[in-house]
Design a protein around this motif. Structure first.
Motif, short mmCIF file in Angstrom:
data_model
loop_
_atom_site.label_atom_id
_atom_site.label_comp_id
_atom_site.label_asym_id
_atom_site.label_seq_id
_atom_site.Cartn_x
_atom_site.Cartn_y
_atom_site.Cartn_z
N ASP A 1 26.95 33.47 46.30
CA ASP A 1 26.94 32.02 46.34
C ASP A 1 27.35 31.37 45.03
O ASP A 1 27.78 30.24 45.01
N ASP A 2 27.22 32.12 43.93
CA ASP A 2 27.45 31.41 42.67
C ASP A 2 28.18 32.24 41.63
O ASP A 2 27.91 32.13 40.44
N LEU A 3 29.10 33.07 42.07
CA LEU A 3 29.80 33.91 41.11
C LEU A 3 30.68 33.08 40.18
O LEU A 3 30.87 33.42 39.02
N THR A 4 31.21 31.97 40.72
CA THR A 4 32.07 31.14 39.89
C THR A 4 31.24 30.26 38.95
O THR A 4 31.80 29.67 38.03
N PRO B 1 48.25 37.71 48.89
CA PRO B 1 48.01 38.61 47.76
C PRO B 1 47.98 37.91 46.40
O PRO B 1 48.69 36.93 46.20
N ILE B 2 47.15 38.43 45.51
CA ILE B 2 47.25 38.06 44.09
C ILE B 2 47.10 39.35 43.28
O ILE B 2 46.69 40.38 43.80
N GLU B 3 47.47 39.28 42.00
CA GLU B 3 47.17 40.37 41.09
C GLU B 3 46.61 39.78 39.81
O GLU B 3 46.95 38.66 39.44
N THR B 4 45.77 40.55 39.16
CA THR B 4 45.22 40.14 37.85
C THR B 4 45.43 41.29 36.88
O THR B 4 45.68 42.42 37.31
N PRO B 5 45.32 41.05 35.58
CA PRO B 5 45.59 42.11 34.60
C PRO B 5 44.57 43.25 34.66
O PRO B 5 43.44 43.05 35.10
N PHE C 1 38.58 38.00 40.19
CA PHE C 1 38.97 36.99 41.18
C PHE C 1 38.19 35.69 40.97
O PHE C 1 38.77 34.59 41.04
N ALA C 2 36.91 35.80 40.69
CA ALA C 2 36.11 34.61 40.42
C ALA C 2 36.67 33.86 39.22
O ALA C 2 36.83 32.64 39.24
N ARG C 3 37.02 34.61 38.19
CA ARG C 3 37.65 34.01 37.00
C ARG C 3 38.94 33.30 37.39
O ARG C 3 39.21 32.18 36.97
N PHE C 4 39.72 33.95 38.22
CA PHE C 4 41.00 33.42 38.69
C PHE C 4 40.80 32.10 39.43
O PHE C 4 41.51 31.12 39.20
N VAL C 5 39.81 32.09 40.32
CA VAL C 5 39.56 30.89 41.14
C VAL C 5 39.20 29.70 40.25
O VAL C 5 39.71 28.60 40.42
N VAL C 6 38.34 29.97 39.27
CA VAL C 6 37.91 28.88 38.39
C VAL C 6 39.09 28.37 37.57
O VAL C 6 39.30 27.17 37.41
N GLN C 7 39.88 29.32 37.08
CA GLN C 7 40.97 28.96 36.20
C GLN C 7 42.06 28.15 36.92
O GLN C 7 42.70 27.30 36.31
N LYS D 1 41.87 32.17 50.79
CA LYS D 1 41.78 33.54 51.30
C LYS D 1 42.78 34.41 50.57
O LYS D 1 43.97 34.20 50.69
N ARG D 2 42.27 35.38 49.83
CA ARG D 2 43.22 36.25 49.13
C ARG D 2 42.86 37.71 49.32
O ARG D 2 41.73 38.07 49.57
N TYR D 3 43.92 38.54 49.21
CA TYR D 3 43.63 39.97 49.10
C TYR D 3 44.22 40.49 47.81
O TYR D 3 45.10 39.86 47.21
N GLN D 4 43.72 41.63 47.35
CA GLN D 4 44.11 42.16 46.06
C GLN D 4 43.94 43.68 46.11
O GLN D 4 42.86 44.17 46.40
#
Length: 457
Positions: free
Chosen positions: A322-325, A40-44, A106-112, A122-125
């Motif tokens: 394929d390219d969200l990040t 799991p992750i959470e974002t604002p 999530f894409a933002r999270f992955v890049v950051q 592998k994450r769920y949210q």
RNA sequence: GUGGUUGUAGCUCAGCUGGUUAGAGCAUCAGAUUGUGGUUCUGAGGGUCGCGGGUUCGAAUCCCGUCUUCCACCCCA
């Protein structure tokens, strides 16, 4: 001055009864997600508008809730000669927005955090999202999505795994579903084949409505979008295609097998259906060429899940991007994911009466309050029950027994413990089974074992 | 964003072509029942009739605006 309590349009409160049922859904989904190794992750709730805008198409941008800047946000507004429009004003007074889905954050999270994550990740949210849409059946302005995604892996095994998790979840919830699968590359191949690769979006959106408005209206819409009649003519065999998923793929190969993206898409789908057959999932999954899905960022497989027994929009949707990040500065990372719409799943289960009866029970034992001395006598026993893992409560006020009994009844508490003057004097308790109405007296040192025996026979 | 629809007690709804003090059922609270809930009986409390304006001697009722509800379109979980 009393003001009328009310909620903003399209939002809802959830009572304890509703929460028990919602938790049942969330827990089922979570259990399956974890079983496949997702974390799991959470974002604002809020993101910068710059990360949100332009990811969902024009329509999506319109439906974004914007958050006004704090303080005197108007003081820095520069007003030119032209008349002020919301479009011009908005970027000057608002720089944050409520999240529209969980995939882009999530894409933002992955890049950051790319250096801290090990891929494939592998994450769920499970969090609420907001859309300024007009509410209607199964459509809310605040609703929960349950996303599972895996990024950093191109394997079609991930797609197959998503279908399998979808099967597991709806199997556990006892909802009969069909998983519709398509592929953007196939759609691109079709657009290429009819000579209008530029009009991919218009074509797919029109095709998407096939089962809703029929072939003739689809063709009419294509004409209004400026598609030539020869192109529409070439499209007809695709629209009328029949047979099972494999047969369709075979037939398609003759039509779009020569196009670059078409052949790639067919290859992907054939491999995916290989996996699905091995996993015995080909019964609930089918290739649906009319499935388009609006979200602009999908590039490969796309999914949509519909409940078979209830007319309702999709309860689940997703696909490969394929390219969200890439827009956040991290190119060439592919991801695939699917999102479960908890609120729609709730509505489906509600109309089909699929919630288990005992979902609302909370407290298992209640001690009635006969007065200060008697409560002191009860307190240690209530605590012992809690330490044994039972949920127990002590009625806080020395109210009339009628009121206390009614409280227990309405809260569906199955077991009531009473200790008045007599019981305290004789060192015992009176136990009442609220379902049968039976009562029995128990010696104080036998209370805990007796209750445990009743609760776990 | 476009078109339609709805709004009366906590909830579900009556309330006639405008006419005295706006009703019912359920729920709540109290009593019948001083240590017993879910059944029954009796009683009580609870309303700016969504909000604002207009027409009228008089508006819950007619008209306009606005908000809200639900539905269709667009789009979507």
């Amino acid at each position: 001055m009393a003001q009328k309590p009310a909620l903003p349009k399209g939002t809802r409160d959830f009572s304890p009864e509703l929460m028990a049922r919602r938790d049942f859904i969330f827990n089922t989904i979570k259990t399956v997600f974890k079983r496949y190794g997702y974390q799991p992750i959470e974002t604002p709730a809020m993101e910068n508008l710059s990360t949100l805008l332009g990811k969902y198409g024009d329509e999506g941008d319109k439906l974004l809730f914007r958050v006004l800047n704090s303080g005197d946000f108007l003081s820095s507004v520069k007003q030119g000669d032209e008349s002020l429009t919301a479009e011009k004003l908005s970027p000057q007074i608002s720089e944050k927005g409520l999240r529209y889905d969980l995939t882009v954050p999530f894409a933002r999270f992955v890049v950051q955090y790319r250096n801290e994550l090990s891929f494939p990740f592998k994450r769920y949210q499970i969090q609420p999202v907001w859309r300024a849409d007009r509410p209607q059946k199964g459509r809310y302005r605040e609703f929960y999505q349950c996303d599972v995604d895996v990024v950093g892996s191109n394997s079609l095994l991930n797609e197959a795994e998503l279908v399998q998790m979808t099967h597991d979840i709806f199997d556990a919830l006892q909802i009969k579903v069909i998983v519709k699968i398509n592929n953007r590359k196939i759609l691109a191949g079709i657009a290429e084949y009819i000579g209008r690769p530029d009009a991919l979006i218009d074509i797919t959106v029109a095709i998407d409505k096939l089962d809703k408005i029929g072939i003739e209206q689809v063709n009419t819409e294509l004409i209004t979008k400026g598609i030539e009649s020869e192109a529409i003519e070439k499209l007809q065999p695709v629209l009328f295609m029949e047979g099972n998923s494999r047969e369709k793929l075979k037939a398609l190969d003759k039509i779009i097998g020569q196009t670059i993206s078409g052949s790639k898409g067919l290859e992907e789908m054939n491999l995916l259906f290989d996996f699905l057959e091995i996993m015995h999932l080909d019964k609930i999954a089918e290739l649906d060429l009319t499935l388009a899905r609006g979200l602009n960022y999908y590039t490969g497989a796309i999914f949509e899940v519909k409940a078979l027994d209830v007319p309702m929009g999709s309860i689940c949707g997703g696909g490969r991007y394929d390219d969200l990040t890439g827009v956040f500065g991290m190119p060439d990372v592919s991801g695939v994911g699917i999102s479960f719409g908890a609120d729609r799943i709730y509505d489906v289960m509600q109309t089909l009466n699929l919630f288990p009866e005992n979902a609302t029970a909370s407290t298992q034992v209640i001690f009635l309050n006969f007065g200060a001395k008697e409560v002191i006598y009860c307190l240690p026993y209530a605590n012992q029950l809690r330490q044994k893992g039972l949920s127990a409560e002590v009625f806080p006020d020395d109210a009339k027994l009628k009121k206390q009994m009614k409280y227990a009844d309405q809260k569906h508490i199955p077991l009531v413990v009473m200790a008045g003057e007599t019981e305290v004097a004789e060192q015992k308790f009176t136990l009442k089974n609220m379902l049968s109405g039976e009562q029995l007296e128990v010696a104080a040192d036998q209370l805990i074992t007796t209750i445990l025996k009743i609760q776990n026979p």
